[in-house]
Design a protein around this motif. Structure first.
Motif, PDB file in Angstrom:
ATOM      1  N   ILE A   1      27.213  10.808  22.564  1.00  0.00           N
ATOM      2  CA  ILE A   1      28.502  11.906  22.762  1.00  0.00           C
ATOM      3  C   ILE A   1      28.639  13.227  24.076  1.00  0.00           C
ATOM      4  CG2 ILE A   1      30.062  12.971  21.541  1.00  0.00           C
ATOM      5  CD1 ILE A   1      30.011  10.896  20.376  1.00  0.00           C
ATOM      6  N   PRO A   2      29.412  13.298  25.446  1.00  0.00           N
ATOM      7  CA  PRO A   2      29.176  13.664  25.969  1.00  0.00           C
ATOM      8  C   PRO A   2      28.936  15.584  25.751  1.00  0.00           C
ATOM      9  CG  PRO A   2      31.022  12.592  26.809  1.00  0.00           C
ATOM     10  CD  PRO A   2      30.062  11.867  25.241  1.00  0.00           C
ATOM     11  N   GLY A   3      28.232  15.994  25.676  1.00  0.00           N
ATOM     12  CA  GLY A   3      28.744  17.282  24.566  1.00  0.00           C
ATOM     13  C   GLY A   3      28.424  18.760  26.364  1.00  0.00           C
ATOM     14  N   GLN A   4      29.243  19.735  25.664  1.00  0.00           N
ATOM     15  CA  GLN A   4      28.803  21.256  26.025  1.00  0.00           C
ATOM     16  C   GLN A   4      28.537  22.190  24.762  1.00  0.00           C
ATOM     17  OE1 GLN A   4      32.380  23.636  28.065  1.00  0.00           O
ATOM     18  NE2 GLN A   4      31.230  22.111  29.553  1.00  0.00           N
ATOM     19  N   ALA A   5      27.065  22.689  25.527  1.00  0.00           N
ATOM     20  CA  ALA A   5      26.393  23.947  25.224  1.00  0.00           C
ATOM     21  C   ALA A   5      27.033  25.251  25.081  1.00  0.00           C
ATOM     22  CB  ALA A   5      25.325  23.915  24.346  1.00  0.00           C
ATOM     23  N   SER A   6      27.828  25.807  25.053  1.00  0.00           N
ATOM     24  CA  SER A   6      28.163  27.312  25.147  1.00  0.00           C
ATOM     25  C   SER A   6      27.683  28.931  24.405  1.00  0.00           C
ATOM     26  CB  SER A   6      29.644  27.683  25.974  1.00  0.00           C
ATOM     27  OG  SER A   6      29.936  27.423  24.225  1.00  0.00           O
ATOM     28  N   THR A   7      27.446  30.150  25.249  1.00  0.00           N
ATOM     29  CA  THR A   7      27.462  31.437  24.179  1.00  0.00           C
ATOM     30  C   THR A   7      29.246  31.373  23.617  1.00  0.00           C
ATOM     31  OG1 THR A   7      28.744  32.265  26.397  1.00  0.00           O
ATOM     32  CG2 THR A   7      26.479  32.044  26.129  1.00  0.00           C
TER      33      THR A   7
ATOM     34  N   GLY B   1      28.656  15.032  33.833  1.00  0.00           N
ATOM     35  CA  GLY B   1      29.561  13.632  34.495  1.00  0.00           C
ATOM     36  C   GLY B   1      31.103  13.649  33.726  1.00  0.00           C
ATOM     37  N   LYS B   2      31.003  13.857  32.512  1.00  0.00           N
ATOM     38  CA  LYS B   2      32.382  13.525  31.170  1.00  0.00           C
ATOM     39  C   LYS B   2      32.857  14.905  31.176  1.00  0.00           C
ATOM     40  CE  LYS B   2      30.059   8.979  30.761  1.00  0.00           C
ATOM     41  NZ  LYS B   2      29.403   7.934  30.070  1.00  0.00           N
ATOM     42  N   PRO B   3      34.443  15.196  30.838  1.00  0.00           N
ATOM     43  CA  PRO B   3      34.738  15.920  29.967  1.00  0.00           C
ATOM     44  C   PRO B   3      33.949  15.742  28.146  1.00  0.00           C
ATOM     45  CG  PRO B   3      36.076  14.382  30.940  1.00  0.00           C
ATOM     46  CD  PRO B   3      34.997  13.995  31.295  1.00  0.00           C
ATOM     47  N   ALA B   4      33.950  17.264  28.007  1.00  0.00           N
ATOM     48  CA  ALA B   4      32.735  17.402  26.580  1.00  0.00           C
ATOM     49  C   ALA B   4      34.056  16.823  25.677  1.00  0.00           C
ATOM     50  CB  ALA B   4      32.478  18.873  26.439  1.00  0.00           C
ATOM     51  N   GLU B   5      33.100  16.354  24.621  1.00  0.00           N
ATOM     52  CA  GLU B   5      33.871  15.631  23.420  1.00  0.00           C
ATOM     53  C   GLU B   5      33.194  16.462  22.134  1.00  0.00           C
ATOM     54  OE1 GLU B   5      35.226  11.755  23.574  1.00  0.00           O
ATOM     55  OE2 GLU B   5      33.115  11.022  24.272  1.00  0.00           O
ATOM     56  N   MET B   6      32.498  17.419  22.761  1.00  0.00           N
ATOM     57  CA  MET B   6      31.887  18.391  21.284  1.00  0.00           C
ATOM     58  C   MET B   6      30.905  19.603  21.817  1.00  0.00           C
ATOM     59  SD  MET B   6      28.621  18.539  20.088  1.00  0.00           S
ATOM     60  CE  MET B   6      28.395  17.414  20.815  1.00  0.00           C
ATOM     61  N   TRP B   7      31.307  20.590  21.042  1.00  0.00           N
ATOM     62  CA  TRP B   7      30.755  21.508  21.237  1.00  0.00           C
ATOM     63  C   TRP B   7      29.779  22.388  20.897  1.00  0.00           C
ATOM     64  CZ3 TRP B   7      36.096  20.032  22.157  1.00  0.00           C
ATOM     65  CH2 TRP B   7      35.899  19.833  23.598  1.00  0.00           C
ATOM     66  N   ARG B   8      29.007  23.230  20.890  1.00  0.00           N
ATOM     67  CA  ARG B   8      27.889  23.562  20.133  1.00  0.00           C
ATOM     68  C   ARG B   8      27.389  25.063  20.861  1.00  0.00           C
ATOM     69  NH1 ARG B   8      23.248  19.531  20.340  1.00  0.00           N
ATOM     70  NH2 ARG B   8      23.588  19.177  22.098  1.00  0.00           N
ATOM     71  N   PRO B   9      26.921  26.438  19.596  1.00  0.00           N
ATOM     72  CA  PRO B   9      26.987  27.443  20.441  1.00  0.00           C
ATOM     73  C   PRO B   9      25.281  27.392  20.992  1.00  0.00           C
ATOM     74  CG  PRO B   9      27.123  27.424  18.000  1.00  0.00           C
ATOM     75  CD  PRO B   9      27.650  25.773  18.438  1.00  0.00           C
ATOM     76  N   PHE B  10      25.030  28.365  21.194  1.00  0.00           N
ATOM     77  CA  PHE B  10      23.893  28.815  21.302  1.00  0.00           C
ATOM     78  C   PHE B  10      23.912  30.282  21.781  1.00  0.00           C
ATOM     79  CE2 PHE B  10      24.415  28.139  25.868  1.00  0.00           C
ATOM     80  CZ  PHE B  10      24.393  28.848  27.037  1.00  0.00           C
ATOM     81  N   LYS B  11      23.336  31.000  21.554  1.00  0.00           N
ATOM     82  CA  LYS B  11      22.618  32.808  22.235  1.00  0.00           C
ATOM     83  C   LYS B  11      20.991  32.484  23.061  1.00  0.00           C
ATOM     84  CE  LYS B  11      21.938  36.874  20.470  1.00  0.00           C
ATOM     85  NZ  LYS B  11      22.300  38.053  19.672  1.00  0.00           N
ATOM     86  N   LEU B  12      21.468  33.260  24.430  1.00  0.00           N
ATOM     87  CA  LEU B  12      20.142  33.878  25.583  1.00  0.00           C
ATOM     88  C   LEU B  12      19.836  34.982  25.492  1.00  0.00           C
ATOM     89  CD1 LEU B  12      22.527  32.761  28.722  1.00  0.00           C
ATOM     90  CD2 LEU B  12      20.757  32.045  27.857  1.00  0.00           C
ATOM     91  N   THR B  13      18.528  35.155  24.305  1.00  0.00           N
ATOM     92  CA  THR B  13      18.151  36.354  23.396  1.00  0.00           C
ATOM     93  C   THR B  13      17.604  36.507  24.886  1.00  0.00           C
ATOM     94  OG1 THR B  13      16.164  34.415  22.986  1.00  0.00           O
ATOM     95  CG2 THR B  13      18.200  35.025  21.238  1.00  0.00           C
TER      96      THR B  13
END
Length: 814
Positions: free
Chosen positions: A113-119, A199-211
């Motif tokens: 699955i193409p995804g994206q991780a973000s704050t 190169g593809k739109p995300a189909e799933m998002w997950r969080p992460f933190k920059l410590t």
């Protein structure tokens, strides 16, 4: 109002009275209006429509920029992002994200699955709400609580049957359990193509933190983040740019070793999303505007010819008391009716054209969900139709209203010859058509030649008969480097044994398929360069079979041995570009370089030099490249490349079964040929070239019809004159030269004007061209000759007709 309705009824009767004229005019207008509306629908979707984010006009992308390279939008280091957050005053909020892939298992067939991780603040920055459940927050991004995810609407429908019970359900992503907390709306899309790893739109998002540990050199010095920010109310992008440039200068002083030569680029979101499409779309919109103007000139000529035959009617109206304004209004009403009918048919053509544009466009270039005949496009079409009706109708109407009653009402007025002024006006329209067509044809010629040059570029490998497939191993299951190396060794050996396979290799970032890694390096034994002047290189991870499988030539030394492909021996292969740039006049073999891609950096011996291969795009210089064997940097995501003896797609099912035989839960993705990747890399250029060539061909056709129509009308009106000339001794050749001279004279004037306009306007296309100048003499010459040839043919047919006039019949012609 009563008079207007009377004009409309009379106008319809007059249009129905001349069906051939009406149908010809409507078709010409429909082509022009339809093409213009279809392209405008794309321009509206990409550049004008309201972006589906809260306070979208205040959202910007913030990139790092290397002042010593051409790359203005580079990914951001975590350490710099944290400093930006702490020290900038222009933004309400900043969020970091990166595209990634995840294996979804446990719910049906395994799938990547193409995804994206973000704050955790990305959704709040965008003002995006979940359609079901909720989005994640900064609290969800805390370590230990970050095992949550949000699904796209499409993934929710496809994999989970649109079940509301998905909220709270645990799914396996890369072998780790994640709780689904939300589903985004169907129209939500957050895809920044620049620097996307998928190169593809995300189909799933997950969080992460920059410590805080990301501020350390060990964790924060790589550049791999994209950053979005929301400007404070009243702060402009220019003001934010000025502040961030000052902040970058301070960071450069404080952290000279890492930030020397690096600045900041603040880009408004709309500008970011339009990106490289902006120039292409504006060129295409200009092209269809030219087509529409040519169509208008054609119809205006038809209207002028028709008005000449209606001179007696207009004279009688005037004699009965109709003022000039009344006559002009009646004729304009007819032209506007004609334009509205043509616009209505053009709207139907535009609906078909929009579907065709979306179908032919490269993947993710034009989103089908945002392009369509919506209210702005319908309003545009109506406005264009009314405007064209006035444009092509005004000149004929004014000309028809300038009457000499005594001359028009006498017997000579029956012939409908038209005034000399009317003839000059028709000739002027023909000249304008030719000039406009030449500009379009030159633009299309430049694009076609540029595209041919681009396709002729040698990629440095043989893309024929290559099958590719990507495998992403979950680190939860393959945490050890040895396990990852062993998996791909097994996969390669299994696929080698398949019938019809000649060679198999692996690489972490396939050419033209995804972004690869890049970093700086040092050459052992040479003085350390000043901060910001370190040599840089791309880095790829391969095995010993990759170069042979891709047919990349070994120029010097050797590639990896089988032993070096299974355990770390600290060896590397470089490409010719790196050797040429950093070892000019030296033999690099045996020398050691320190590539800053892993910690701690370890010196690597150069054992071979291979030919240059293109990886990102065909145009531009080939970048320096270091190839490491897989154990040196044991990536969990690798692409398997299979060279087949025949059609490579026939091996797809068998190759997939071999992966499943090693691990039944392991999905594979992007199973396709290397040729398709190469073709996709030039798809945007191909798409723009195809459209511009189509519009240019349409312009050429309309211009040819225009020239033919004017010359045919001229021959018809001069029948008596031609008969007299022939009766007095003129030969057919004399008549032929006279008519051809008239037509080609107009053509030469149009070509001269078109060349001048082309020299000025094609410079706008300079950024779209590869390998040729925007003023390429050969293209200008060939296109001019082509247009003159078509014009000659369009003039020759009426001229040939003129030579067949019977003098006795012509002398009696009225």
């Amino acid at each position: 109002m009563g008079t207007l309705l009377q004009d409309i009824r009379y106008g319809f009767r007059m249009l129905l009275k001349k069906p051939s004229f009406t149908i010809t005019a409507i078709l010409a207008l429909a082509l022009g209006v339809g093409a213009t509306s279809a392209v405008f629908s794309v321009v509206n979707a990409v550049m004008l429509r309201q972006l589906p984010y809260k306070n979208a006009e205040r959202i910007v992308m913030v990139w790092e920029q290397n002042r010593t390279s051409e790359r203005r939008q580079n990914v951001v280091s975590p350490a710099n992002f944290l400093d930006w957050q702490d020290q900038s005053n222009s933004f309400d909020e900043m969020a970091a994200f990166y595209d990634s892939r995840a294996n979804l298992t446990g719910t049906g067939e395994p799938e990547e699955i193409p995804g994206q991780a973000s704050t955790g603040n990305l959704f709040t920055l965008l003002g995006a709400q979940a359609a079901l459940g909720r989005t994640y927050t900064t609290e969800d991004a805390e370590p230990g609580r970050d095992n949550v995810c949000v699904l796209s609407y499409g993934l929710w429908q496809r994999r989970f049957g649109a079940s509301p019970q998905v909220i709270g359900q645990t799914i396996m992503l890369n072998g780790k359990p994640h709780t689904v907390i939300g589903v985004m709306p169907a129209d939500f899309k957050w895809f920044i193509k620049e620097n996307s790893q998928t190169g593809k739109p995300a189909e799933m998002w997950r969080p992460f933190k920059l410590t805080e540990e990301y501020r350390t050199p060990e964790r924060g010095r790589g550049r791999w983040l994209s950053v979005a920010a929301r400007l404070k109310p009243g702060v402009t992008a220019e003001q934010a740019q000025a502040e961030m440039s000052g902040l970058a200068a301070r960071l450069e002083q404080q952290q000279a070793e890492f930030n020397t030569g690096w600045g900041v680029n603040v880009t408004p979101l709309r500008q970011q999303l339009a990106g490289e499409l902006k120039t292409s779309l504006l060129v295409l919109l200009g092209a269809v505007a030219f087509v529409l103007l040519i169509a208008c000139a054609n119809v205006a000529n038809l209207m002028l010819a028709r008005s000449a035959s209606r001179q007696r009617e207009m004279a009688i109206r005037t004699a009965l008391g109709a003022g000039r304004l009344r006559v002009v209004r009646q004729l304009l009403t007819e032209s506007v009716l004609l334009a509205l009918v043509g616009g209505g048919l053009g709207l139907l053509l535009a609906a078909w054209g929009v579907d065709m544009l979306v179908a032919l466009s490269p993947q993710n270039l034009i989103g089908a969900e945002t392009v369509g005949l919506n209210l702005p496009v319908l309003g545009f079409t109506l406005a264009v139709s009314l405007l064209t009706g006035i444009i092509f109708g005004l000149a004929p109407a004014l000309e028809a209203s300038k009457l000499n009653l005594s001359e028009t009402l006498n017997e000579a007025g029956k012939s409908g010859m038209g005034s000399p002024r009317s003839r000059r006006l028709r000739n002027a329209f023909v000249v304008a058509e030719i000039a406009l067509a030449l500009v379009l044809l030159v633009g299309a010629g430049l694009m076609i030649k540029s595209f041919m040059r681009l396709q002729a570029v040698d990629p440095g490998f043989d893309p024929g008969n290559l099958l590719t497939m990507r495998v992403l191993l979950p680190r939860a299951k393959y945490a050890d480097d040895g396990k990852r190396v062993n998996f791909f060794r097994q996969a390669v050996e299994r696929m080698k044994a398949l019938p019809g396979v000649s060679s198999v290799g692996i690489i972490d970032a396939l050419p033209f398929a995804s972004m690869g890694s890049a970093t700086d390096f040092a050459i052992e034994g040479k003085p350390a360069p000043a901060p910001g002047e370190e040599p840089d290189t791309d880095v790829r991870v391969t095995d010993e079979n990759y170069f042979r499988t891709m047919n990349i030539p070994v120029l010097s030394g050797r590639t990896f041995t089988e032993q070096e492909a299974v355990e770390e021996r600290h060896v590397a292969v470089i490409n010719q570009a790196l050797a040429r740039k950093y070892f000019a006049g030296e033999n690099p073999l045996g020398k050691r370089i320190i590539v800053n891609m892993k910690l701690p950096p370890v010196p690597t011996e150069i054992i071979g030099i291979v030919g240059d291969a293109k990886y990102g795009k065909l145009e531009g210089e080939t970048r320096a490249m270091v190839y490491w064997p897989h154990p040196e940097l044991a990536s969990s995501s690798m692409t398997i490349v299979v060279r087949a003896e025949g059609d490579p797609l026939r091996l797809a099912s068998a190759a997939a079964r071999e992966i499943q035989a090693i691990d039944k839960d392991q999905p594979i993705a992007d199973v396709r040929t290397m040729g398709s990747w190469l073709s996709e890399s030039v798809s945007r250029t191909r798409f723009g070239t195809l459209l511009l060539a189509t519009f240019a061909a349409l312009a050429l056709l309309l211009s040819a019809i225009g020239i033919y129509g004017v010359m045919s009308y001229s021959v018809t009106q001069r029948t008596q004159e031609i008969g007299i000339r022939m009766a007095l001794g003129a030969q057919r050749g004399d008549v032929m030269r006279m008519i051809l001279g008239q037509g080609m004279g107009l053509t030469l004037v149009g070509v001269a004007l078109g060349l001048g306009a082309s020299f000025a306007l094609t410079r706008v296309m300079a950024s779209l061209l590869f390998g040729i100048s925007a003023t390429d003499p050969a293209t200008f010459t060939l296109i001019s000759l082509l247009l003159m040839g078509v014009a000659f043919l369009s003039t020759y047919l009426p001229a040939r007709k003129a030579t067949r006039v019977d003098p006795m019949v012509a002398l009696r012609y009225e």
